[in-house]
Motif scaffolding. Sequence first.
Motif, PDB file in Angstrom:
ATOM      1  N   LYS A 249       8.979 -13.142   8.497  1.00  0.00           N
ATOM      2  CA  LYS A 249      10.163 -12.523   8.867  1.00  0.00           C
ATOM      3  C   LYS A 249      10.037 -11.330   9.625  1.00  0.00           C
ATOM      4  O   LYS A 249       9.110 -11.377   9.633  1.00  0.00           O
ATOM      5  N   GLY A 250      11.044 -11.412  10.645  1.00  0.00           N
ATOM      6  CA  GLY A 250      10.245 -10.018  11.887  1.00  0.00           C
ATOM      7  C   GLY A 250      10.140  -8.734  10.988  1.00  0.00           C
ATOM      8  O   GLY A 250      10.870  -8.095  10.928  1.00  0.00           O
ATOM      9  N   VAL A 251       9.166  -8.829  11.589  1.00  0.00           N
ATOM     10  CA  VAL A 251       9.000  -6.851  11.591  1.00  0.00           C
ATOM     11  C   VAL A 251       9.131  -6.001  12.568  1.00  0.00           C
ATOM     12  O   VAL A 251       8.688  -6.842  13.983  1.00  0.00           O
ATOM     13  N   GLY A 252       9.574  -4.744  11.804  1.00  0.00           N
ATOM     14  CA  GLY A 252       9.794  -4.029  13.032  1.00  0.00           C
ATOM     15  C   GLY A 252       9.121  -2.117  12.941  1.00  0.00           C
ATOM     16  O   GLY A 252       9.000  -1.589  14.251  1.00  0.00           O
ATOM     17  N   GLY A 253       8.563  -2.502  11.770  1.00  0.00           N
ATOM     18  CA  GLY A 253       7.169  -1.140  12.209  1.00  0.00           C
ATOM     19  C   GLY A 253       6.591  -1.623  10.627  1.00  0.00           C
ATOM     20  O   GLY A 253       6.624  -1.690   9.747  1.00  0.00           O
ATOM     21  N   VAL A 254       5.015  -1.008  10.730  1.00  0.00           N
ATOM     22  CA  VAL A 254       4.251  -0.955   9.341  1.00  0.00           C
ATOM     23  C   VAL A 254       3.583   0.499   9.764  1.00  0.00           C
ATOM     24  O   VAL A 254       3.227   1.531  10.682  1.00  0.00           O
ATOM     25  N   GLN A 255       3.017   0.441   8.341  1.00  0.00           N
ATOM     26  CA  GLN A 255       2.293   1.237   8.156  1.00  0.00           C
ATOM     27  C   GLN A 255       0.782   0.962   6.967  1.00  0.00           C
ATOM     28  O   GLN A 255       1.618   1.290   5.946  1.00  0.00           O
ATOM     29  N   PHE A 256       0.093   2.008   7.516  1.00  0.00           N
ATOM     30  CA  PHE A 256      -1.222   2.197   6.021  1.00  0.00           C
ATOM     31  C   PHE A 256      -0.620   2.869   5.242  1.00  0.00           C
ATOM     32  O   PHE A 256      -0.108   3.557   5.431  1.00  0.00           O
ATOM     33  N   SER A 257      -1.315   1.611   3.877  1.00  0.00           N
ATOM     34  CA  SER A 257      -1.187   3.557   2.490  1.00  0.00           C
ATOM     35  C   SER A 257      -2.150   4.473   2.812  1.00  0.00           C
ATOM     36  O   SER A 257      -3.048   4.272   3.413  1.00  0.00           O
ATOM     37  N   PRO A 258      -2.110   5.277   2.151  1.00  0.00           N
ATOM     38  CA  PRO A 258      -3.382   6.009   1.919  1.00  0.00           C
ATOM     39  C   PRO A 258      -4.586   5.745   1.752  1.00  0.00           C
ATOM     40  O   PRO A 258      -5.456   6.684   1.996  1.00  0.00           O
ATOM     41  N   ASP A 259      -4.807   4.863   1.318  1.00  0.00           N
ATOM     42  CA  ASP A 259      -5.674   4.593   1.012  1.00  0.00           C
ATOM     43  C   ASP A 259      -6.755   3.260   2.103  1.00  0.00           C
ATOM     44  O   ASP A 259      -7.536   2.641   2.086  1.00  0.00           O
ATOM     45  N   GLY A 260      -5.514   3.112   3.004  1.00  0.00           N
ATOM     46  CA  GLY A 260      -5.884   2.039   4.670  1.00  0.00           C
ATOM     47  C   GLY A 260      -5.842   0.742   3.431  1.00  0.00           C
ATOM     48  O   GLY A 260      -6.269  -0.376   4.831  1.00  0.00           O
ATOM     49  N   GLU A 261      -5.823  -0.064   2.033  1.00  0.00           N
ATOM     50  CA  GLU A 261      -6.055  -0.822   1.851  1.00  0.00           C
ATOM     51  C   GLU A 261      -4.934  -1.913   1.838  1.00  0.00           C
ATOM     52  O   GLU A 261      -4.908  -3.439   1.403  1.00  0.00           O
ATOM     53  N   ARG A 262      -3.735  -1.569   2.066  1.00  0.00           N
ATOM     54  CA  ARG A 262      -2.611  -2.040   2.232  1.00  0.00           C
ATOM     55  C   ARG A 262      -1.528  -1.622   3.668  1.00  0.00           C
ATOM     56  O   ARG A 262      -1.785  -0.255   4.140  1.00  0.00           O
TER      57      ARG A 262
END
Length: 399
Positions: free
Chosen positions: A161-174
């Motif tokens: 599916k089309g993605v419009g924004g991403v953000q790392f989790s606080p631990d950087g693992e997700r």
Amino acid sequence: MAIKLEQLPRPDDSTEREQPSLLRRRGRSLVVAVVVVVAAVIGASLALTGGDPEAQSEAPDVVARPDQSPPRELIAAGQVAVSAYYTTKLVQQPGGDAVNAREWTLYNTATKRYEKTDWAWLDVAPGMKTAAVLEGDLPVKRIGLMDLSTGKVQRWIEVDKGVGGVQFSPDGERLVATTYNHHPDGLFQDAPVRVERASGGGKGQEMPGPKQSRTGFYVIDVDSGRAAFSERPAKKDSLAAMAGTGRQDFTWSRDGKTLWEQRLDRPGRNYYDVNGRLKSLPRQKTDQIFPPVATSPDGKLVTGGFAGSKEGQIVSAVLDAKTGKRSAVVPGQQLLAWADNTHLIAWRCDPGQCQPGKGEFRNQLVLISLDDDKVTPLSGFRKAQVDYVGRWNPVFTRR
């Protein structure tokens, strides 16, 4: 507490380049205003990237560039740094549509300078070694993981599916990747909104408007690339449409256990688990704060909103995280991120040229001490305009 300050010699080009605003158009005063407000929400969300709930630190080491706006070299304080910044401009599309496009500048750890990029969206992982990037015309069906020292994408994560924004989790693992059917920052002729004239006379006019096209989100394991999708479509109501944007990204909670979205119909948040189930969490008074709060590393304090003026300066509140009661007021307009438990990074206008309703948009990044209200300039001043094209917005990441 003593603050160790690195301040480099003054370079030659220290001011923002003069650019004509593409947003300032006759009859668009309301649209511009609400877009700026929503951008503040998103910017505040981005400012929380990489927050570590267990982090503790002493008085911060500071790297300041009080003569640079936007910055060309690293700005940092305590546990966080400006990993990137973005500007926005209205880009016309075929058929009368438009996009409130973001132009990103990213810190290169090899050259130790901020460099412009062609990415449509990005976020930097805690530790400032990797960035998640989206290319081209949003939404897109792959996410790049880029090495900040080389500027090269090490691998791509493909999604359906089309993605419009991403953000790392606080631990950087997700990663949380919010999905859309249409460009979340697009303005479309077939979704018009009526805008009143700035003078208040007449019936106003119809302008291209946003589409509430969010479909849900992926939670992605960074190491394996495994992505689990949860369907969470946008609520297509008139109040949301009047927010001036179709972007309704999901944001990680401070502990990385839940996700939240900023409500557009009224102040507050909705919380979800990583599988997309609505969480019936106790509503916190601090959820009502606009822009959203940032929590101190020890979890005891949160940033509050505008608190009036004190001794001729604009001040903002710092609140007790449990009770929501005011703990302190500090000299700043918008509190952005915590350098440690007793130091905040904020936008602050020049006290000599600023008062509520006048001059507040000529502001700079500063570090504020809760212990003694000491203010340390971190950047140069932005111009005294709310909507010019070169107005830069910082992204903070735990370094």
